[in-house]
Structures are given as C-alpha cells and as structure tokens.
Design a protein around this motif. Structure first.
Motif, PDB file in Angstrom:
ATOM      1  N   TYR A   1       0.834  -1.196   0.000  1.00 13.43           N
ATOM      2  CA  TYR A   1       0.000   0.000   0.000  1.00 13.43           C
ATOM      3  C   TYR A   1       0.872   1.250   0.000  1.00 13.43           C
ATOM      4  CZ  TYR A   1      -3.308   3.553   1.461  1.00 13.43           C
ATOM      5  OH  TYR A   1      -4.049   4.701   1.508  1.00 13.43           O
ATOM      6  N   LYS A   2       1.881   1.213   0.849  1.00 15.14           N
ATOM      7  CA  LYS A   2       2.737   2.391   1.040  1.00 15.14           C
ATOM      8  C   LYS A   2       3.359   2.850  -0.277  1.00 15.14           C
ATOM      9  CE  LYS A   2       6.536   3.725   4.023  1.00 15.14           C
ATOM     10  NZ  LYS A   2       7.839   3.109   4.128  1.00 15.14           N
ATOM     11  N   ASP A   3       3.789   1.874  -1.089  1.00 14.95           N
ATOM     12  CA  ASP A   3       4.424   2.219  -2.362  1.00 14.95           C
ATOM     13  C   ASP A   3       3.418   2.837  -3.320  1.00 14.95           C
ATOM     14  OD1 ASP A   3       6.099  -0.931  -2.014  1.00 14.95           O
ATOM     15  OD2 ASP A   3       6.790   1.056  -1.360  1.00 14.95           O
ATOM     16  N   LEU A   4       2.207   2.298  -3.307  1.00 15.85           N
ATOM     17  CA  LEU A   4       1.160   2.849  -4.167  1.00 15.85           C
ATOM     18  C   LEU A   4       0.871   4.289  -3.767  1.00 15.85           C
ATOM     19  CD1 LEU A   4      -1.432  -0.066  -4.300  1.00 15.85           C
ATOM     20  CD2 LEU A   4      -0.108   0.799  -6.210  1.00 15.85           C
ATOM     21  N   ALA A   5       0.769   4.512  -2.440  1.00 16.98           N
ATOM     22  CA  ALA A   5       0.479   5.855  -1.940  1.00 16.98           C
ATOM     23  C   ALA A   5       1.563   6.826  -2.369  1.00 16.98           C
ATOM     24  CB  ALA A   5       0.350   5.831  -0.423  1.00 16.98           C
ATOM     25  N   GLU A   6       2.789   6.354  -2.319  1.00 18.05           N
ATOM     26  CA  GLU A   6       3.917   7.198  -2.691  1.00 18.05           C
ATOM     27  C   GLU A   6       3.846   7.600  -4.153  1.00 18.05           C
ATOM     28  OE1 GLU A   6       5.743   8.332  -0.271  1.00 18.05           O
ATOM     29  OE2 GLU A   6       6.615   9.633  -1.808  1.00 18.05           O
ATOM     30  N   VAL A   7       3.570   6.636  -5.003  1.00 16.97           N
ATOM     31  CA  VAL A   7       3.475   6.895  -6.441  1.00 16.97           C
ATOM     32  C   VAL A   7       2.367   7.896  -6.747  1.00 16.97           C
ATOM     33  CG1 VAL A   7       2.799   5.853  -8.642  1.00 16.97           C
ATOM     34  CG2 VAL A   7       4.424   4.693  -7.176  1.00 16.97           C
TER      35      VAL A   7
ATOM     36  N   VAL B   1      -0.248  13.436 -12.798  1.00 16.14           N
ATOM     37  CA  VAL B   1      -1.303  12.790 -13.574  1.00 16.14           C
ATOM     38  C   VAL B   1      -2.223  11.974 -12.670  1.00 16.14           C
ATOM     39  CG1 VAL B   1      -1.779  11.065 -15.360  1.00 16.14           C
ATOM     40  CG2 VAL B   1       0.054  12.712 -15.677  1.00 16.14           C
ATOM     41  N   LEU B   2      -1.656  11.443 -11.573  1.00 17.34           N
ATOM     42  CA  LEU B   2      -2.439  10.578 -10.691  1.00 17.34           C
ATOM     43  C   LEU B   2      -3.096  11.348  -9.547  1.00 17.34           C
ATOM     44  CD1 LEU B   2      -0.056   7.507 -10.539  1.00 17.34           C
ATOM     45  CD2 LEU B   2      -1.998   7.894 -12.036  1.00 17.34           C
ATOM     46  N   GLN B   3      -3.135  12.647  -9.692  1.00 15.56           N
ATOM     47  CA  GLN B   3      -3.709  13.482  -8.633  1.00 15.56           C
ATOM     48  C   GLN B   3      -5.151  13.099  -8.306  1.00 15.56           C
ATOM     49  OE1 GLN B   3      -3.691  17.692  -9.516  1.00 15.56           O
ATOM     50  NE2 GLN B   3      -2.216  18.015  -7.872  1.00 15.56           N
ATOM     51  N   PHE B   4      -5.880  12.648  -9.330  1.00 22.42           N
ATOM     52  CA  PHE B   4      -7.285  12.308  -9.105  1.00 22.42           C
ATOM     53  C   PHE B   4      -7.453  11.135  -8.144  1.00 22.42           C
ATOM     54  CE2 PHE B   4      -8.021   8.425 -11.669  1.00 22.42           C
ATOM     55  CZ  PHE B   4      -6.840   8.362 -12.379  1.00 22.42           C
TER      56      PHE B   4
ATOM     57  N   ILE C   1      -5.984   7.101  -2.159  1.00 24.85           N
ATOM     58  CA  ILE C   1      -4.793   6.504  -1.566  1.00 24.85           C
ATOM     59  C   ILE C   1      -4.004   7.547  -0.796  1.00 24.85           C
ATOM     60  CG2 ILE C   1      -2.970   4.861  -1.923  1.00 24.85           C
ATOM     61  CD1 ILE C   1      -3.664   4.442  -4.662  1.00 24.85           C
ATOM     62  N   PRO C   2      -4.550   7.996   0.325  1.00 21.33           N
ATOM     63  CA  PRO C   2      -3.770   8.959   1.092  1.00 21.33           C
ATOM     64  C   PRO C   2      -2.559   8.259   1.695  1.00 21.33           C
ATOM     65  CG  PRO C   2      -5.703   8.295   2.322  1.00 21.33           C
ATOM     66  CD  PRO C   2      -5.791   7.607   0.995  1.00 21.33           C
ATOM     67  N   ARG C   3      -1.527   9.035   1.886  1.00 22.44           N
ATOM     68  CA  ARG C   3      -0.374   8.469   2.582  1.00 22.44           C
ATOM     69  C   ARG C   3      -0.821   8.217   4.016  1.00 22.44           C
ATOM     70  NH1 ARG C   3       2.917  12.681   0.022  1.00 22.44           N
ATOM     71  NH2 ARG C   3       4.392  11.726  -1.426  1.00 22.44           N
TER      72      ARG C   3
END
Lengths: 108, 154
Positions: free
Chosen positions: A67-73, A79-82, A87-89
């Motif tokens: 999860y943590k890596d996804l949140a970081e990305v 582009v992934l702002q939406f 996925i909040p950190r």
C-alpha cells in the motif's frame, strides 16, 4: 504462441459488462459504443499494470506491491492526482497528533 | 441514477489482482490492502476517463461515446502514452470482430448503442449505403453473414 498473444490483444480480460455499469454511473452519460467499451477495458488493464510496475520501481521492495508504495506513487505524480483522496499516505497517529498541535500553535 | 451496489461499483478483485501479478516477479506478493486499493483506483480511473469523454461527446452534440472520445480523453488527462498501444489494440479488435456473424450483438451489445458515428467507424467494408447509415437505429445482423457467403476460401 505468437498467435495466442494476438488473440488476447483483440480481447479484454476484464468483464466488460461491469466496466459498462461503472461508466454509466457517471452523470449525463448516454450510450457507449462497443469500441469505446473495449478501449476503456484495455486502458484499464494498462493502468493496473503501470501502477504495479511503477510502485515496484520506486520502492525498495522490488518483489512485492505494498500500500505504502502505491500511496507514494500516487502522491508524487501529477497525472495521478485524481487518486490522491483514495490513496492517502498513511501516517502514524502520533505524527497526526503532532501535526494538529503544530496547526493549533500557528493559529493562536 | 441510483447508487450502485457495492459489488457493482468495482471490478472483481480477482481480475485486478491477476493483472497486477503480471507486472511482478513470479514469487512476488501483492498486499491485500494494495489489491483493494487498486480495485478502487480502477473504478475512479474509469469514471475519470468517462466523464471527460462524455463531455466531449456533448460538446459535439452526439449521444454516443465512441472510441475517439476515449482516446481523446486519455490524451487530455495525461495518459498520452496509452494512445498508440490502444490504437493497435483497437486494430486487433476490429480484425477479430470482422468474421463474427452479428458480432456487435454480443452479451452487452444492444442496438441502441450503435449510433451512426460508431457505426461508420467500425465498418470498413462500406456495405451500408448512406441512406441506411443515416437512420438512428440500424439493423446490423445480416450483413456479415452475406460477406461470408460471397468469399470462397481456397
């Protein structure tokens, strides 16, 4: 083997009926052509693959997807702002309380 | 629009996980919360693209979202790198549906979804005359059968 690959390219591995349901839940959506549905399905496949790949690239853990890596990305790519609300950190409770305290100090 | 049931709002998690697994080494693992998160992201992604595509559709006074609208949305929203591969997939899709009899009438397909624009794009044989293409609800079924009869294989 090569034939099998081209077969798959013309098909989508995700359930199109469900994709259609999700698409239709957007406001003011009328009809959706078969090609539009297919393209959305393929785009979604690509999106999932990309997310997994980039997560691993950025992570210290090259084997797994956390999860943590996804949140970081998501939080570091415009582009992934939406996706940032989804996925909040995650932060520890202690850090959150400290943040609140800081804000209180600032406003007083 | 009625709110969707929980199970209808997302793509099945098994499908999502399967696609993710293709991007990691065979012995790699995907955390459960990562799978669930990506599952949610996917629905958000689909809605995001759809809204953009739908807006373009409305601006051009059309009622049906077509392939071009989706590609345009991808490009506008920052997924430009997807456009070329998607065009290639579209090519394969068109090739594979050419041979189908009444191919467009699949499980999800309803005739009302076949509006003029999507029609003229996906049919490369030009069998439909312009009069037929102008009508709102075109009856699609017989044409591909007719072609099959006229082509002789070997």
């Amino acid at each position: 083997m090569a034939e099998k690959q081209t077969e798959k390219d013309g098909q989508c591995v995700l359930p199109l009926s469900r994709i259609r349901t999700i698409m239709k839940s957007s406001p003011d959506v009328g009809s959706i052509s078969h090609e539009a549905l297919f393209l959305t399905g393929k785009a979604t496949e690509m999106f999932v693959k990309n997310l997994a790949t980039i997560s691993r690239e950025k992570s210290k853990d090259k084997m797994n997807v956390n999860y943590k890596d996804l949140a970081e990305v998501v939080n570091s790519d415009d582009v992934l702002q939406f996706l940032q609300d989804i996925i909040p950190r995650k932060i520890k409770a202690r850090e959150y309380l400290e943040k609140l305290e800081d804000e209180d100090e600032d406003s007083s | 629009n009625e709110p969707l049931r929980e199970q209808d709002r997302f793509l099945p998690i098994a499908n999502v996980a399967r696609i993710m697994k293709k991007s990691i080494p065979k012995t790699g693992k995907i955390a459960k919360d990562a799978k669930e998160t990506v599952q949610e992201c996917v629905s958000e992604f689909i809605s995001f693209i759809t809204s953009e595509a739908s807006e373009r559709c409305h601006q051009e006074k059309r009622k049906t979202i077509n392939g071009e609208d989706i590609l345009f949305a991808m490009s506008t929203l920052g997924f430009d790198s997807y456009v070329e591969p998607l065009k290639q997939y579209l090519q394969k899709y068109r090739e594979s549906s050419k041979g189908d009899k009444g191919g467009s009438g699949g499980a999800d397909g309803t005739l009302e979804d076949l509006a003029e624009e999507s029609f003229t794009q996906s049919l490369s044989t030009g069998l439909l005359t312009s009069e037929q293409a102008n009508s709102q609800n075109v009856i699609y079924a017989p044409y591909s059968g007719a072609i099959a009869q006229n082509i002789s294989f070997g």
